[in-house]
Design an enzyme around this catalytic site. Structure first.
Site, mmCIF file in Angstrom:
data_model
loop_
_atom_site.group_PDB
_atom_site.id
_atom_site.type_symbol
_atom_site.label_atom_id
_atom_site.label_comp_id
_atom_site.label_asym_id
_atom_site.label_seq_id
_atom_site.Cartn_x
_atom_site.Cartn_y
_atom_site.Cartn_z
ATOM 1 N N SER A 52 -30.669 -71.418 53.068
ATOM 2 C CA SER A 52 -30.903 -69.975 53.191
ATOM 3 C C SER A 52 -30.879 -69.344 51.805
ATOM 4 O O SER A 52 -31.317 -68.199 51.629
ATOM 5 C CB SER A 52 -29.842 -69.331 54.082
ATOM 6 N N ASP A 90 -26.947 -78.346 52.052
ATOM 7 C CA ASP A 90 -28.177 -78.639 52.796
ATOM 8 C C ASP A 90 -29.098 -79.554 51.998
ATOM 9 O O ASP A 90 -29.291 -79.346 50.795
ATOM 10 C CB ASP A 90 -28.951 -77.339 53.058
ATOM 11 N N LYS A 120 -26.142 -81.699 54.935
ATOM 12 C CA LYS A 120 -26.605 -81.267 56.261
ATOM 13 C C LYS A 120 -28.114 -81.460 56.340
ATOM 14 O O LYS A 120 -28.827 -81.173 55.384
ATOM 15 C CB LYS A 120 -26.232 -79.802 56.526
ATOM 16 N N GLU A 122 -31.626 -81.023 59.113
ATOM 17 C CA GLU A 122 -32.150 -80.433 60.351
ATOM 18 C C GLU A 122 -32.916 -81.485 61.143
ATOM 19 O O GLU A 122 -33.756 -82.201 60.575
ATOM 20 C CB GLU A 122 -33.089 -79.264 60.025
ATOM 21 N N GLU A 189 -28.073 -73.534 66.182
ATOM 22 C CA GLU A 189 -28.530 -72.201 65.785
ATOM 23 C C GLU A 189 -29.366 -71.553 66.887
ATOM 24 O O GLU A 189 -30.333 -72.143 67.396
ATOM 25 C CB GLU A 189 -29.347 -72.321 64.480
HETATM 26 O O1 KIV Z 1 -29.137 -72.488 55.412
HETATM 27 C C1 KIV Z 1 -28.228 -71.962 56.064
HETATM 28 O O2 KIV Z 1 -27.604 -70.973 55.663
HETATM 29 C C2 KIV Z 1 -27.907 -72.548 57.361
HETATM 30 C C3 KIV Z 1 -27.011 -71.778 58.272
HETATM 31 C C4 KIV Z 1 -27.746 -70.632 58.852
HETATM 32 C C5 KIV Z 1 -26.389 -72.629 59.301
HETATM 33 O O3 KIV Z 1 -28.377 -73.595 57.684
#
Ligand code: KIV
Length: 271
Positions: A52, A90, A120, A122, A189
């Site tokens: 994000s 991420d 993390k 997806e 989410e």
């Molecule tokens: O990138 C991010 O901030 C996220 C959250 C919304 C879980 O993946």
């Protein structure tokens, strides 16, 4: 003795124990040293260096453009600010979808170059082998299902996911696959609360929700949303805990007035 040894770091084991004890897990995004330090001092359990960042830090419309190098830079800053929190970074779009070797190499870069504690990704079935390969290399993985912003052009909208039975069943299957592949936790989410509850009861790993209702094992919000820095973004799941945008605007306008009127600096504020 290092100052860092005085604080007990949250680990995947801590998070697992919290789920077992029914203690809710708190998670927030951060992208720099200073905010990470404040969130850590406040007692947050997990800090997510989310992609994000592409939106709230870099100004892109989607999360797709952010690069692995940019994520590593931000994650390193967050790690230096966090003494207790578990830091997850991420894997950005394009750094893992190719194959499991690419996913592993990107994860290794994050761990080595930023010092983050986990990555993390997806997706479900399509990345299960990558999750397994990363976990086999000793790197903790957090999954992410439901609304997956890196696939925005496939779905075309940011609306609630898995409202229909077939999609809900697929999500439950994917949650089980992500767990079987070795993930230590899962983000859900923007899905119906009843589905969030079902997944959290079905899998044994902690389930962290963002717009997934009250029954999951923890909650995550983007810091700019929670602190009221973003505007024109008001999904139902968002609770704003501050209005920093107004505070910063007012403070900056006061500063400008003081400079222009020669009120700042005054006699005590100079050498
Ligand atoms: O990138 C991010 O901030 C996220 C959250 C919304 C879980 O993946």
């Amino acid at each position: 003795m290092s100052i860092h040894s005085e604080v007990k770091r949250v680990t995947t084991h801590t998070l697992q124990k919290m789920k077992a004890a029914g203690e809710k897990i708190s998670m927030i995004t951060a992208y720099d040293y200073s905010f990470a330090g404040i969130f850590d001092e406040a007692g947050i359990d997990i800090i997510l260096v989310g992609d994000s960042a592409a939106n709230v830090m870099v100004g892109h419309e989607t999360t797709l453009p952010i690069t692995l190098d940019q994520m590593i830079f931000m994650a390193g800053s967050v790690v230096r600010g966090a003494r207790r929190a578990f830091v997850v970074c991420d894997l950005p779009f394009g750094s893992y979808q190719g194959n499991s070797k690419e996913a592993l190499n990107s994860s290794i870069r994050i761990m080595k170059e930023s010092g983050a504690h986990a990555v993390k990704l997806e997706g479900g079935v399509e990345i299960a082998d990558s999750i397994k390969r990363i976990v086999d290399a000793g790197i903790p993985v957090m999954g992410h299902l439901g609304l997956t912003p890196q696939s925005i052009y496939k779905f075309g909208t940011y609306t609630v996911r898995a409202k229909e039975e077939a999609e809900a069943e697929q999500l439950i299957k994917n949650a089980n696959l992500v767990q079987e592949a070795g993930a230590f936790a899962l983000v859900l989410e923007k899905i119906p609360a009843a589905l969030g509850k079902q997944v959290a009861e079905e899998v044994s790993i902690p389930v962290i929700g963002i717009g997934a209702g009250m029954h999951v094992d923890g909650q995550v919000l983007v810091m700019h949303d929670l602190l009221g820095i973003t505007k024109d973004f008001s999904p139902r799941f968002l609770r704003r805990y501050a209005d920093l945008r107004t505070d910063v605007l007012n403070a900056t306008q006061q500063y400008i007035r003081d400079v222009r009127s020669r009120d700042f600096p005054n006699a005590k504020e100079q050498y």
